[in-house]
Scaffold this active site. Structure first.
Site, PDB file in Angstrom:
ATOM      1  N   GLN A 155      -4.603  -1.162   9.541  1.00  0.00           N
ATOM      2  CA  GLN A 155      -4.578  -2.503   8.952  1.00  0.00           C
ATOM      3  C   GLN A 155      -5.243  -3.501   9.908  1.00  0.00           C
ATOM      4  O   GLN A 155      -4.851  -3.613  11.072  1.00  0.00           O
ATOM      5  CB  GLN A 155      -3.118  -2.911   8.676  1.00  0.00           C
ATOM      6  CG  GLN A 155      -2.958  -4.238   7.978  1.00  0.00           C
ATOM      7  CD  GLN A 155      -3.524  -4.232   6.557  1.00  0.00           C
ATOM      8  OE1 GLN A 155      -3.319  -3.284   5.795  1.00  0.00           O
ATOM      9  NE2 GLN A 155      -4.244  -5.283   6.201  1.00  0.00           N
ATOM     10  N   LYS A 163       0.847  -1.205   0.000  1.00  0.00           N
ATOM     11  CA  LYS A 163       0.000   0.000   0.000  1.00  0.00           C
ATOM     12  C   LYS A 163       0.880   1.252   0.000  1.00  0.00           C
ATOM     13  O   LYS A 163       0.610   2.215  -0.728  1.00  0.00           O
ATOM     14  CB  LYS A 163      -0.931   0.007   1.224  1.00  0.00           C
ATOM     15  CG  LYS A 163      -2.119  -0.918   1.054  1.00  0.00           C
ATOM     16  CD  LYS A 163      -2.880  -1.137   2.349  1.00  0.00           C
ATOM     17  CE  LYS A 163      -3.950  -2.213   2.153  1.00  0.00           C
ATOM     18  NZ  LYS A 163      -4.578  -2.654   3.401  1.00  0.00           N
ATOM     19  N   ASP A 196     -10.842   3.736   4.199  1.00  0.00           N
ATOM     20  CA  ASP A 196     -11.317   2.351   4.127  1.00  0.00           C
ATOM     21  C   ASP A 196     -12.853   2.304   4.129  1.00  0.00           C
ATOM     22  O   ASP A 196     -13.442   1.263   3.853  1.00  0.00           O
ATOM     23  CB  ASP A 196     -10.789   1.571   5.343  1.00  0.00           C
ATOM     24  CG  ASP A 196      -9.974   0.360   4.945  1.00  0.00           C
ATOM     25  OD1 ASP A 196      -9.881   0.082   3.740  1.00  0.00           O
ATOM     26  OD2 ASP A 196      -9.447  -0.310   5.854  1.00  0.00           O
TER      27      ASP A 196
END
Ligand code: NAP
Length: 297
Positions: free
Chosen positions: A94, A50, A117
């Protein structure tokens, strides 16, 4: 009939190129902060890739790697500091987090304007209410893949199998936003095969290897396979494994009009949509207009 295999890698590369082009025209570089707690090897790989993709798109990547024993209070404080930092546009924590940390408490510390997200309660609420906001990455990737095959999804019958917070539920709402008629199926759905056969667009987000067989698919349908399942691969040698989707690809490709493979379909779209969300977050927070190539319509 043999269907097209939807090339998720190529479509994701196009989204990433659009993001890079959009970033180049912005007044300053958006910044994405990724927070990783612990040393789970898969999560380490995801976070590194990422960060690399963020830099490749011309943005600033901030990686925060914390030890597994980090307390919930310390993690919440770190995320809260990122939420307050005017130089940070997007925050991704994460998942999964170590067992002693409650995910909801950490997600609640993310400023909804930086929730790239799309997993906070505020983002979920905006999606349900049909208000502008940051949408979850994997389901957005499903919509983009479907729209490459059928640019106007209006009126399409969509069946989503799986009702998770991460994928199934937001995917159903995103297809609804595209004026589709949506059925959300799950483990208690009766006669799932027949339900699936009614779909113009079938999205499988279950986590069961090759569950969706050829005779579950309406001839000419578009099939989006979200599943990623690791299974034994004796053909590769003793103890070897491989990744397969929730759809039996070899059967599906004989019936459908187009099938996204797994791996190589939705997976690459998730990271591309994360980069896209980072630009959208920066634009919304900083009052910049959204570059045309990043609009979903
Ligand atoms: P999840 O939280 O485990 O949810 C699975 C869903 O499937 C649940 O709603 C469950 O129904 C339903 N289900 C389970 N067995 C079923 C059956 N036999 N028939 C019908 N429905 C059934 O999984 P998830 O997080 O949504 O992930 C789904 C899959 O997508 C996994 O393979 C995951 O690895 C993959 N994934 C891929 C990406 C990517 O970027 N490519 C991202 C996220 C997830 P109930 O609610 O009734 O239990």
């Amino acid at each position: 009939m043999t269907a097209r295999s939807i090339d998720g890698k190529a479509i994701a590369a196009k989204v990433r190129a659009d993001v890079a082009q959009a970033v180049a025209a912005l007044p300053s570089k958006p910044a994405l902060a990724v927070v990783l707690v612990g040393d789970d090897p898969a999560s380490q790989v995801y976070v590194t890739s990422k960060g690399k993709a963020t830099v490749e798109a011309g943005m600033r990547s901030v990686e925060i790697r914390l030890p597994a024993e980090t307390s919930q209070a310390d993690l919440v404080a770190r995320v809260d500091a990122l939420s307050r930092d005017p130089e940070i546009d997007g925050i991704l924590v994460q998942l999964p987090l170590p067992k002693h940390i409650e995910e909801a408490a950490v997600l609640a510390a993310i400023d909804p304007l930086k929730d790239v997200d799309g997993l906070t309660e505020a983002s979920a609420g905006k999606l349900v209410l049909g208000k502008p906001g940051l949408r979850p990455c994997t389901p957005t990737g499903c919509v983009i893949l479907a729209r490459t095959e059928r640019p106007d999804l209006t009126g399409a019958n969509v069946v989503v199998i799986g009702r998770s917070i991460l994928v199934g539920k937001p995917a159903a709402l995103l297809f609804l936003e595209q004026n589709c008629t949506v059925t959300l199926a799950h483990s208690k759905t009766r006669d799932l095969r027949m339900v699936c056969r009614g779909a113009d667009i079938l999205v499988a987000a279950v986590g069961r290897p090759e569950m969706v067989k050829g005779d579950w698919i309406r001839p000419g349908a578009i099939v989006i396979d979200v599943g990623t399942n690791r299974v034994p691969a004796p053909e590769k040698g003793d103890g070897k494994t491989k990744l397969v989707g929730d759809v039996h690809f070899a059967e599906a490709i004989e019936v459908a009009a187009a099938v996204s493979p797994s791996p190589g379909g939705v997976g690459p779209m998730t990271i591309a949509c994360l980069l896209r969300n980072t630009v959208l977050a920066a634009c919304a927070r900083r009052g910049w207009s959204v570059p045309d190539m990043l609009r979903l319509g």
